[in-house]
Design an enzyme around this catalytic site. Structure first.
Site, PDB file in Angstrom:
ATOM      1  N   ASP A  12      -6.513   4.856   9.826  1.00 43.33           N
ATOM      2  CA  ASP A  12      -7.906   4.977   9.369  1.00 43.33           C
ATOM      3  C   ASP A  12      -8.335   3.727   8.613  1.00 43.33           C
ATOM      4  O   ASP A  12      -9.472   3.283   8.709  1.00 43.33           O
ATOM      5  CB  ASP A  12      -8.054   6.168   8.421  1.00 43.33           C
ATOM      6  CG  ASP A  12      -7.820   7.475   9.126  1.00 43.33           C
ATOM      7  OD1 ASP A  12      -7.819   7.480  10.371  1.00 43.33           O
ATOM      8  OD2 ASP A  12      -7.635   8.487   8.434  1.00 43.33           O
TER       9      ASP A  12
ATOM     10  N   GLU B 147     -10.056  13.877  14.310  1.00 39.81           N
ATOM     11  CA  GLU B 147      -9.497  14.094  12.980  1.00 39.81           C
ATOM     12  C   GLU B 147     -10.241  15.292  12.392  1.00 39.81           C
ATOM     13  O   GLU B 147     -11.024  15.949  13.080  1.00 39.81           O
ATOM     14  CB  GLU B 147      -9.659  12.856  12.083  1.00 39.81           C
ATOM     15  CG  GLU B 147      -8.739  11.706  12.491  1.00 39.81           C
ATOM     16  CD  GLU B 147      -8.487  10.693  11.396  1.00 39.81           C
ATOM     17  OE1 GLU B 147      -8.927  10.926  10.240  1.00 39.81           O
ATOM     18  OE2 GLU B 147      -7.852   9.656  11.685  1.00 39.81           O
TER      19      GLU B 147
ATOM     20  N   HIS C 226       0.810  -1.221   0.000  1.00 37.11           N
ATOM     21  CA  HIS C 226       0.000   0.000   0.000  1.00 37.11           C
ATOM     22  C   HIS C 226       0.843   1.270   0.000  1.00 37.11           C
ATOM     23  O   HIS C 226       0.336   2.359   0.253  1.00 37.11           O
ATOM     24  CB  HIS C 226      -1.008  -0.016   1.147  1.00 37.11           C
ATOM     25  CG  HIS C 226      -2.231  -0.804   0.787  1.00 37.11           C
ATOM     26  ND1 HIS C 226      -2.149  -2.050   0.233  1.00 37.11           N
ATOM     27  CD2 HIS C 226      -3.549  -0.524   0.860  1.00 37.11           C
ATOM     28  CE1 HIS C 226      -3.371  -2.503  -0.010  1.00 37.11           C
ATOM     29  NE2 HIS C 226      -4.237  -1.598   0.356  1.00 37.11           N
TER      30      HIS C 226
HETATM   31  P1  FAD Z   1       4.186  -1.774   2.264  1.00 34.15           P
HETATM   32  O1  FAD Z   1       3.737  -0.645   1.443  1.00 34.15           O
HETATM   33  O2  FAD Z   1       4.150  -3.105   1.655  1.00 34.15           O
HETATM   34  O3  FAD Z   1       5.664  -1.481   2.820  1.00 34.15           O
HETATM   35  C1  FAD Z   1       6.034  -0.182   3.236  1.00 34.15           C
HETATM   36  C2  FAD Z   1       7.522  -0.119   3.596  1.00 34.15           C
HETATM   37  O4  FAD Z   1       7.748  -0.862   4.777  1.00 34.15           O
HETATM   38  C3  FAD Z   1       8.440  -0.731   2.528  1.00 34.15           C
HETATM   39  O5  FAD Z   1       9.656  -0.053   2.552  1.00 34.15           O
HETATM   40  C4  FAD Z   1       8.630  -2.146   3.012  1.00 34.15           C
HETATM   41  O6  FAD Z   1       9.842  -2.705   2.560  1.00 34.15           O
HETATM   42  C5  FAD Z   1       8.627  -1.952   4.525  1.00 34.15           C
HETATM   43  N1  FAD Z   1       8.069  -3.092   5.240  1.00 34.15           N
HETATM   44  C6  FAD Z   1       6.874  -3.694   5.063  1.00 34.15           C
HETATM   45  N2  FAD Z   1       6.737  -4.689   5.947  1.00 34.15           N
HETATM   46  C7  FAD Z   1       7.854  -4.701   6.696  1.00 34.15           C
HETATM   47  C8  FAD Z   1       8.310  -5.499   7.778  1.00 34.15           C
HETATM   48  N3  FAD Z   1       7.596  -6.504   8.265  1.00 34.15           N
HETATM   49  N4  FAD Z   1       9.528  -5.237   8.294  1.00 34.15           N
HETATM   50  C9  FAD Z   1      10.293  -4.226   7.824  1.00 34.15           C
HETATM   51  N5  FAD Z   1       9.918  -3.441   6.804  1.00 34.15           N
HETATM   52  C10 FAD Z   1       8.708  -3.682   6.247  1.00 34.15           C
HETATM   53  N6  FAD Z   1      -0.954   5.306   7.064  1.00 34.15           N
HETATM   54  C11 FAD Z   1      -1.214   5.809   8.289  1.00 34.15           C
HETATM   55  O7  FAD Z   1      -0.293   6.013   9.082  1.00 34.15           O
HETATM   56  N7  FAD Z   1      -2.500   6.089   8.658  1.00 34.15           N
HETATM   57  C12 FAD Z   1      -3.561   5.851   7.860  1.00 34.15           C
HETATM   58  O8  FAD Z   1      -4.691   6.115   8.240  1.00 34.15           O
HETATM   59  C13 FAD Z   1      -3.308   5.294   6.565  1.00 34.15           C
HETATM   60  N8  FAD Z   1      -4.327   5.006   5.724  1.00 34.15           N
HETATM   61  C14 FAD Z   1      -4.057   4.472   4.504  1.00 34.15           C
HETATM   62  C15 FAD Z   1      -5.117   4.166   3.654  1.00 34.15           C
HETATM   63  C16 FAD Z   1      -4.883   3.598   2.416  1.00 34.15           C
HETATM   64  C17 FAD Z   1      -6.056   3.258   1.523  1.00 34.15           C
HETATM   65  C18 FAD Z   1      -3.550   3.373   1.995  1.00 34.15           C
HETATM   66  C19 FAD Z   1      -3.267   2.808   0.649  1.00 34.15           C
HETATM   67  C20 FAD Z   1      -2.484   3.685   2.827  1.00 34.15           C
HETATM   68  C21 FAD Z   1      -2.727   4.236   4.087  1.00 34.15           C
HETATM   69  N9  FAD Z   1      -1.692   4.543   4.962  1.00 34.15           N
HETATM   70  C22 FAD Z   1      -1.961   5.052   6.204  1.00 34.15           C
HETATM   71  C23 FAD Z   1      -0.288   4.389   4.552  1.00 34.15           C
HETATM   72  C24 FAD Z   1       0.321   3.095   5.072  1.00 34.15           C
HETATM   73  O9  FAD Z   1       0.697   3.261   6.421  1.00 34.15           O
HETATM   74  C25 FAD Z   1       1.541   2.754   4.248  1.00 34.15           C
HETATM   75  O10 FAD Z   1       1.108   2.436   2.955  1.00 34.15           O
HETATM   76  C26 FAD Z   1       2.387   1.666   4.850  1.00 34.15           C
HETATM   77  O11 FAD Z   1       3.461   1.477   3.959  1.00 34.15           O
HETATM   78  C27 FAD Z   1       1.688   0.353   5.148  1.00 34.15           C
HETATM   79  O12 FAD Z   1       1.327  -0.357   4.021  1.00 34.15           O
HETATM   80  P2  FAD Z   1       1.754  -1.868   3.814  1.00 34.15           P
HETATM   81  O13 FAD Z   1       1.522  -2.664   5.041  1.00 34.15           O
HETATM   82  O14 FAD Z   1       1.090  -2.301   2.570  1.00 34.15           O
HETATM   83  O15 FAD Z   1       3.362  -1.766   3.630  1.00 34.15           O
END
Ligand code: FAD
Length: 505
Positions: A147, A260, A85
């Site tokens: 969120d 918020e 994401h």
């Molecule tokens: P990824 O996007 O897959 O990874 C993000 C980063 O973290 C990459 O660099 C990856 O290598 C690293 N990573 C992932 N997993 C690990 C792990 N286990 N150990 C070490 N590194 C790791 N953020 C907020 O703070 N608040 C919100 O309300 C919020 N709402 C969102 C709503 C939507 C619809 C979207 C798309 C995003 C939102 N986000 C929000 C952003 C979100 O926090 C980031 O996208 C975050 O990267 C988490 O997504 P993910 O778990 O898919 O991680």
């Protein structure tokens, strides 16, 4: 056991054969599919493509350690992918190994220590899975939420994890008691504020640079039954800010559990205007209530109070909380919802966006932490100028408190006790109905240029930069020295999370 997916067609042959060698050592169940592999090269942002050589699906931390050691000894990069994401390819690793953290298979477990309750969670679990487990098994839930709950625990802890509970409970990174981490040297370490504390704080908000989080111990609180959800509308941003800051300073049990807010367009525009404020069409927004003197934007403060069945004081408490506030009379909306419906509210937005196609279009999102000292000027120079027609999605603006963040963590926030999250969450229809990704990115650059030229104290949240110099500026002189030092200590070969673009090989 690890399963993996190898890039047969697009990876450089050295990477591909390296991945094959990995399969001989630690990988089984070869299951290659070029289209699926390509999907791992994309993310929610939809603006980048970096196809990996192989996708590894580790089920244990030992599998993760094996993959990291393998990558290191074969000159490959490796990145944990949560739920993909990110919006600028941060979890991608072109020609390297992607660890699909969703495959981690240990069950979530309850831990009680020193009178508090925690969940031991595999890092690839989604927050919605932690919610479901906690409610079903123990009536306990995490203290701090994002969120949207379709994000992984490891992904948000690598960034910050912010939402409306932040002002009171702190961000998600401040609600962790212990982590299990596979560092860049392939060693599995357990860390906490007392044990391996430098690694613990490095990894929190560490953008995946120091280690792969495999397990996190998350603080839990009793789950309330219900939430009183309130929205009130302002035309005067200074009053909005002063009320929001009074409320965050007054938080306490029974007072306010969530704050918020967002800016929206002072018009009937169906995407950016009045209709986004009422919870349902049956609550109508009466534009006649908006003062003639109002500008192009209005502001909606969103508040919530938790309560349990049988508590008949919540409405009275709401009246008392709202009485001193200076919102526009009668532009006030209330709703009672179950706690689960409240914390899962963005799920419905996802369903709508998937239905109208805007979930799958590019998302050049921009998240900025802006010091409270500059937020009124931000409104004057940016919201009401550059963004006055809206962005086709939410423009969040709400305060949080620096004292709820631990300075030892890698994540950086502005100086001063109060700062605001400004989140420009663009959901555009595909051109020609909506703007192109390039147009939206251009507008983001304009916003950041204006922040810089006005001298605002701000930091990007979920940062994205092209050069190491920009990263060094992001962290500041001391912060960068610490960040680079931690990289040298925990991932000296710089194999982890190259998609962040911080330490090019
Ligand atoms: P990824 O996007 O897959 O990874 C993000 C980063 O973290 C990459 O660099 C990856 O290598 C690293 N990573 C992932 N997993 C690990 C792990 N286990 N150990 C070490 N590194 C790791 N953020 C907020 O703070 N608040 C919100 O309300 C919020 N709402 C969102 C709503 C939507 C619809 C979207 C798309 C995003 C939102 N986000 C929000 C952003 C979100 O926090 C980031 O996208 C975050 O990267 C988490 O997504 P993910 O778990 O898919 O991680």
């Amino acid at each position: 056991m690890i399963t993996y997916l190898e890039n047969q067609s697009r990876a450089p042959s050295s990477s591909s054969s390296a991945a094959s060698a990995a399969s001989a050592a630690v990988i089984s169940d070869l299951d290659g599919d070029a289209a699926e592999l390509e999907a791992y090269g994309r993310d929610f942002g939809g603006m980048t493509l970096a196809v990996p050589a192989a996708v590894i699906r580790p089920s244990t931390s030992t599998d993760v350690a094996g993959a990291v050691r393998f990558a290191r000894s074969n000159g490959l990069s490796v990145a944990a992918r949560g739920n993909g994401h990110s919006v600028h390819g941060q979890a991608a690793v072109g020609g390297g190994l992607v660890l699909d953290m969703r495959a981690l298979s240990s069950p979530i477990a309850l831990v009680r220590a020193a009178g508090a309750a925690y969940a031991d969670v595999p890092a690839g679990a989604l927050w919605e899975e932690v919610l479901e487990w906690g409610l079903a098994e123990h009536r306990l839930v995490p203290a701090s939420w994002t969120d949207y709950l379709g994000l992984t625990v490891g992904g948000t802890l690598s960034n910050g994890g912010v939402g409306g509970q932040c002002f009171r409970q702190g961000p998600q990174v401040a609600n962790v008691a212990e982590l299990e981490v596979v560092a860049g040297d392939g060693e599995i370490r357990v860390c906490s504020p007392r044990c391996n504390s430098d690694l613990f704080f490095a990894v929190l908000g560490g953008l995946g640079q120091f280690g792969v989080i495999t397990r996190a111990r998350i603080r839990l609180l009793p789950a309330p039954d219900m939430v009183k959800w309130i929205r009130v509308v302002y035309s005067d941003f200074s009053r909005y800010v002063s009320d929001a800051e009074t409320l965050v300073g007054r938080a306490g049990p029974g007072l306010l559990d969530y704050i918020e807010g967002f800016a929206f367009v002072n018009s009937m525009d169906p995407v950016n205007g009045y209709s986004i404020v009422p919870f349902e069409p049956k609550f109508s927004f009466d534009p006649k209530r908006v003062p003639q003197t109002a500008g192009p934007l209005l502001y909606c403060l969103e508040l919530a109070i938790h309560y349990n069945h049988g508590d008949d004081t919540v409405d009275q408490r709401t009246v008392e909380m709202l009485r001193p506030l200076g919102y526009i009379e009668e532009l006030e909306f209330h709703k009672h919802v179950s706690y689960v419906d409240f914390v899962s509210r963005v799920k419905r937005t996802e369903e709508e966006a998937r239905a109208n196609g805007s979930w799958d279009t590019p998302h050049p999102w921009l998240n900025i932490f802006v010091s409270a000292a500059n937020i009124v000027d931000f409104d004057r120079k940016i919201f009401r100028k550059i963004l006055r027609r809206g962005i086709g999605g939410p423009m969040l603006v709400y305060p949080m408190l620096r004292s709820k963040w631990d300075e030892r963590m890698s994540v950086v926030v502005p100086d001063g006790e109060v700062f605001y999250l400004v989140a420009l969450l663009r959901f555009a229809r595909p051109p020609p109905v909506g703007p192109s990704a390039e147009e939206m990115l251009k507008e983001n650059r304009k916003v950041l240029d204006r922040c810089r030229s006005a001298g605002f104290d701000f930091k990007l949240y979920l940062p994205h930069y092209r050069t190491q110099n920009e990263w060094a500026n992001h962290f500041g002189e001391t912060g960068w020295r610490r960040f680079a030092g931690r990289k040298a200590r925990y991932d000296p070969a710089a194999v982890l999370s190259p998609g962040q673009g911080i330490f090019p090989l």
